[in-house]
Motif scaffolding. Structure first.
Motif, PDB file in Angstrom:
ATOM      1  N   ASN A 205       1.017  -1.347  -0.018  1.00 41.24           N
ATOM      2  CA  ASN A 205       0.488   0.115  -0.434  1.00 41.24           C
ATOM      3  C   ASN A 205       0.632   1.163  -0.331  1.00 41.24           C
ATOM      4  O   ASN A 205       0.843   1.905  -0.815  1.00 41.24           O
ATOM      5  CB  ASN A 205      -0.947  -0.165   1.394  1.00 41.24           C
ATOM      6  N   VAL A 206       1.729   1.496   1.021  1.00 42.73           N
ATOM      7  CA  VAL A 206       2.761   2.435   1.168  1.00 42.73           C
ATOM      8  C   VAL A 206       3.530   2.579  -0.349  1.00 42.73           C
ATOM      9  O   VAL A 206       3.537   3.565  -0.889  1.00 42.73           O
ATOM     10  CB  VAL A 206       4.174   2.657   1.623  1.00 42.73           C
ATOM     11  N   ALA A 207       4.338   1.154  -1.308  1.00 44.90           N
ATOM     12  CA  ALA A 207       4.651   1.728  -2.452  1.00 44.90           C
ATOM     13  C   ALA A 207       3.595   2.628  -3.503  1.00 44.90           C
ATOM     14  O   ALA A 207       3.998   2.725  -4.702  1.00 44.90           O
ATOM     15  CB  ALA A 207       5.365   0.277  -2.698  1.00 44.90           C
ATOM     16  N   ALA A 208       2.658   1.766  -3.650  1.00 42.35           N
ATOM     17  CA  ALA A 208       1.145   1.971  -4.636  1.00 42.35           C
ATOM     18  C   ALA A 208       0.701   3.885  -4.189  1.00 42.35           C
ATOM     19  O   ALA A 208       1.238   4.303  -5.334  1.00 42.35           O
ATOM     20  CB  ALA A 208      -0.107   1.333  -4.498  1.00 42.35           C
ATOM     21  N   LYS A 209       0.868   3.563  -3.357  1.00 40.25           N
ATOM     22  CA  LYS A 209       0.938   5.234  -2.807  1.00 40.25           C
ATOM     23  C   LYS A 209       1.967   6.274  -3.158  1.00 40.25           C
ATOM     24  O   LYS A 209       1.626   7.559  -3.981  1.00 40.25           O
ATOM     25  CB  LYS A 209       0.556   5.725  -1.009  1.00 40.25           C
ATOM     26  N   ALA A 210       3.112   5.833  -3.140  1.00 45.13           N
ATOM     27  CA  ALA A 210       4.444   6.677  -3.210  1.00 45.13           C
ATOM     28  C   ALA A 210       5.058   6.619  -4.927  1.00 45.13           C
ATOM     29  O   ALA A 210       4.703   7.910  -4.956  1.00 45.13           O
ATOM     30  CB  ALA A 210       5.422   5.916  -2.485  1.00 45.13           C
TER      31      ALA A 210
END
Length: 230
Positions: A205-210
């Motif tokens: 999720n963090v990677a997708a938001k970044a």
């Protein structure tokens, strides 16, 4: 026909025990050579290997004697063989449980805690490892005084008679502990797999938001991932 089956059983027992003895010895040599025993969790893995090596060596000797004589003769050797077998197999079981316990402790802390997990695991291992080898002494000694050790084929262990004492001793000194360890390890590793799955999902999720240009936001994690602790 019966003698042929007995001989075949002894040959298989000798081959299996000796293969296990050689392979565990090779693993131990590699662990020491590569200095893998410096980490607290790897010391517990080494404990399993030592217990298995002792057990397989003990079984190899008794199986060779049984192959030559038809069975392990009663006497001092049989008592020592049974005692070592009971002691080593219990040490292997408890070492397996210790690995699960330390793995669980390594992954249970939240990400935002500053506790040094490596130092904690080192402290835990200092009392877990001695208990891993002390508890089997209790069961081996108790079993000796309650029932003794006699030939059960290719090695010596608690005899099947008299009943119901034999069944009680076998389950309270060996089988019962193993069932308890299984029942404890399953939920431990179930939680570990859930924690790993949840952490992997949050990282994705963090990677997708970044990738979308959004500021990353990591919520409380079910465990603290530490390179030193793992």
């Amino acid at each position: 026909m019966t003698d042929g089956l007995s001989t075949a059983s002894s040959v298989i027992a000798v081959a299996g025990a000796m293969i296990s003895m050689v392979t565990t010895f090779m693993v131990l040599v590699l662990m020491v050579y590569l200095k893998q025993t410096l980490h607290p969790r790897m010391r517990l893995v080494c404990s399993v290997m030592v217990a298995d090596f002792i057990n397989s060596t003990n079984n190899s000797v008794s199986a060779i004697i049984a192959l030559n004589s038809g069975s392990v003769p009663e006497g001092i050797f049989c008592t020592v063989n049974g005692f070592i077998g009971q002691y080593s197999i219990q040490a292997s079981d408890f070492s397996t449980f210790s690995i699960a316990l330390v793995t669980f402790l390594a992954l249970k802390r939240p990400l935002n805690q500053v506790t040094d997990t490596f130092q904690e695991l080192t402290a835990v291992t200092k009392w877990v490892l001695p208990l891993t080898w002390a508890l089997p002494i209790v069961t081996a000694v108790a079993g000796y005084f309650l029932l003794g050790y006699k030939s059960v084929g290719n090695w010596c262990w608690f005899p099947s008679e008299p009943q119901p004492l034999s069944t009680i001793v076998r389950y309270t000194m060996t089988h019962g502990w193993r069932f308890l360890i299984f029942a404890t390890i399953i939920p431990m590793y179930g939680w570990v797999f859930y924690a790993l799955w949840r952490q992997h999902r949050e990282i994705n999720n963090v990677a997708a938001k970044a990738s979308e240009g959004q500021p990353p936001s990591i919520r409380g994690s079910p465990f603290r991932m530490s390179r030193k602790s793992l």
